[in-house]
Design a protein around this motif. Structure first.
Motif, short mmCIF file in Angstrom:
data_model
loop_
_atom_site.label_atom_id
_atom_site.label_comp_id
_atom_site.label_asym_id
_atom_site.label_seq_id
_atom_site.Cartn_x
_atom_site.Cartn_y
_atom_site.Cartn_z
N ILE A 1 0.83 -1.22 0.00
CA ILE A 1 0.00 0.00 0.00
C ILE A 1 0.86 1.27 0.00
CG2 ILE A 1 -2.11 -0.94 1.02
CD1 ILE A 1 -1.11 -0.11 3.77
N CYS A 2 2.15 1.07 -0.28
CA CYS A 2 3.09 2.17 -0.22
C CYS A 2 3.13 2.91 -1.55
CB CYS A 2 4.46 1.55 0.04
SG CYS A 2 5.57 2.67 0.79
N SER A 3 3.07 4.23 -1.52
CA SER A 3 3.23 4.94 -2.80
C SER A 3 4.70 5.26 -3.03
CB SER A 3 2.34 6.18 -2.84
OG SER A 3 2.12 6.69 -1.57
N ALA A 4 5.02 5.57 -4.29
CA ALA A 4 6.41 5.78 -4.68
C ALA A 4 7.07 6.84 -3.79
CB ALA A 4 6.46 6.21 -6.14
N GLY A 5 8.31 6.58 -3.41
CA GLY A 5 9.05 7.58 -2.66
C GLY A 5 8.95 7.42 -1.15
N THR A 6 8.01 6.59 -0.66
CA THR A 6 7.92 6.38 0.79
C THR A 6 8.53 5.04 1.16
OG1 THR A 6 5.60 6.11 0.21
CG2 THR A 6 6.09 7.75 1.89
N LYS A 7 9.08 4.97 2.37
CA LYS A 7 9.76 3.75 2.79
C LYS A 7 8.76 2.84 3.52
CE LYS A 7 13.83 2.31 5.41
NZ LYS A 7 13.15 1.54 6.43
N PRO A 8 8.56 1.62 3.01
CA PRO A 8 7.58 0.75 3.65
C PRO A 8 8.08 0.16 4.98
CG PRO A 8 8.60 -0.39 1.81
CD PRO A 8 9.19 0.99 1.83
N VAL A 9 7.12 -0.17 5.87
CA VAL A 9 7.48 -0.88 7.10
C VAL A 9 7.17 -2.36 6.88
CG1 VAL A 9 6.96 1.11 8.56
CG2 VAL A 9 5.20 -0.63 8.18
N GLY A 10 7.72 -3.21 7.74
CA GLY A 10 7.51 -4.65 7.63
C GLY A 10 6.27 -5.10 8.40
N THR A 11 6.02 -6.40 8.32
CA THR A 11 4.84 -6.99 8.96
C THR A 11 4.82 -6.72 10.47
OG1 THR A 11 5.09 -8.75 7.33
CG2 THR A 11 3.57 -9.19 9.15
N LYS A 12 5.97 -6.97 11.12
CA LYS A 12 6.04 -6.84 12.59
C LYS A 12 5.87 -5.39 13.01
CE LYS A 12 8.63 -10.77 14.22
NZ LYS A 12 9.72 -11.41 13.50
N GLU A 13 6.54 -4.48 12.26
CA GLU A 13 6.42 -3.05 12.64
C GLU A 13 4.98 -2.59 12.53
OE1 GLU A 13 9.45 -3.29 9.90
OE2 GLU A 13 10.25 -1.31 10.44
N MET A 14 4.28 -3.07 11.50
CA MET A 14 2.87 -2.67 11.33
C MET A 14 2.04 -3.20 12.51
SD MET A 14 0.91 -0.88 9.58
CE MET A 14 0.62 -0.56 7.87
#
Ligand code: NAD
Length: 359
Positions: free
Chosen positions: A334-347
């Motif tokens: 669900i991340c748009s371009a330019g943003t750093k995604p978080v992982g499963t655990k962090e979410m």
């Protein structure tokens, strides 16, 4: 409150672990018992739905399910494939009503494949009949064609069928759900071609007499598929058969941005349910810690609301998920371009932190 926990295969274990963290952060007492299902159960016990797993699911007040399946089992005899576990659970627990909300969260309109104005504020509910139709109809099989232009050639066949009680009970679930929402129900069929769905339409129309406060419309499935991408917000509640519902609910999933956001509930007549994300075991990302756990966390919220009579706790989880999205946290899907995604655990941790912040 006894909950059967069935993580299954692929990302199943990763996403269920996050839902369990969230349940543990509530001030409620649960008896949780875990069992093997799907490919892992086949490896350990020779069957995707072992007797002990089925017994646990039958005894529990609700079942929280991850996902099953992996390409490596595709060559197994059909009855031993992981996906048979979910079909078996649906049949044994008589889970005939599948509820799939498709909600487009304000912060995720950019993740949808449609223009933001078409999906902003989208909130529809798809109710799919789950234990009948061509998926379960008998007879089915392969044979030499007994007649027709290709008589004698190899052929395969399935049987589409619905009985009056099957249609009536799903229609009641749909009218009652519509009553609690926008009071509009669309029944999706293919009455112009299929006898089964002319009957479906007739029976739904008869049941409507008991719900005069709900506006009922009928729509052919091909038109419904088109309207879902043309003007999805025009729908409130959709009710349809097993196969059409399978396809339309995945289409609706994409309107919301990611299948990783969509929970589901499968209920029987007594309100007992199996709760699972709408997606599969995602073997392509399994073990990488990048899967979106929100669909499973939101499924746990549905479980609290529909089977465990804990609506306030369900509201708290849903509010925490909204808060996490508002804070800008995104998994890769669900991340748009330019943003750093978080992982499963962090979410998962972020949802728990927001729950605790609510006090
Ligand atoms: P899938 O839903 O597993 O994956 C489709 C795509 O969506 C993949 O690219 C995957 O990476 C992505 N995706 C799915 N869930 C995600 C999540 N939570 N976060 C981020 N991305 C996610 O469907 P598929 O690839 O067609 O099937 C994979 C396996 O799952 C097959 O064996 C199939 O039979 C099985 N399956 C199981 C269920 C179930 O357990 N109820 C449902 C559907 C498919």
């Amino acid at each position: 409150m006894k909950i059967a926990i069935l993580p299954g295969d692929g990302i199943g274990t990763e996403i269920i672990a996050e839902a369990l963290k969230v349940l543990a952060a509530l001030d409620l007492r649960f008896e949780l018992e875990q069992a093997a299902v799907g490919g892992v159960a086949y490896e350990a016990h020779g069957h995707p739905l072992p007797e002990a797993t089925l017994k646990l699911a039958q005894q529990a007040d609700a079942v929280l399910f991850g996902a099953v399946g992996d390409w490596k089992y595709d060559t197994l005899e059909r009855s031993l494939r992981p996906e048979q576990a979910i079909l078996g659970l649906r049949q044994h627990l008589q889970l005939f009503a599948n509820l799939r909300p498709a909600i487009c969260y304000e912060q995720l309109t950019q993740a949808s494949s449609l223009k933001p104005e078409l999906v902003a504020g989208l909130d529809i509910l798809i109710i799919r009949e789950l234990t009948g139709d061509v998926y379960f109809g008998q007879p089915r099989g392969r044979r030499a064609a007994p007649d027709g232009a290709f008589a004698g050639a190899d052929e395969a066949f399935d049987t589409m069928r619905y009985s009056r009680p099957e249609i009536e009970r799903i229609a009641h679930v749909a009218f009652q759900a519509a009553r609690k929402r926008g009071k509009r129900l669309t029944s999706v069929d293919k009455a112009n071609v299929l006898e089964t769905f002319q009957f479906w339409k007739d029976v739904v129309t008869e049941v409507h007499a008991q719900y005069p406060d709900v506006a009922l419309t009928h729509m052919y499935v091909d038109n419904a598929a088109m309207q879902l991408v043309k003007a999805p917000k025009a729908f409130d509640v959709i009710v349809t058969g097993n196969m059409f519902g399978d396809i339309l609910s995945d289409e609706a999933a994409m309107l919301t941005g990611s299948i990783g956001m969509l929970p589901s509930a499968s209920l029987n007549a007594a309100g007992k349910g199996l709760y699972e994300p709408s997606h599969g075991s995602a073997p392509d990302i399994a073990g990488k810690g990048v899967a979106n756990p929100l669909a499973t966390i939101l499924s746990a919220a549905m479980m609290l609301r529909y089977s465990l009579d804990q609506a306030a706790a369900a509201d708290r989880i849903e509010a925490a998920v909204k808060a996490v999205l508002a804070q800008g946290l995104r998994t890769a899907d669900i991340c748009s371009a330019g943003t750093k995604p978080v992982g499963t655990k962090e979410m998962g941790d972020a949802v728990v932190a927001n729950l605790k912040r609510q006090g």
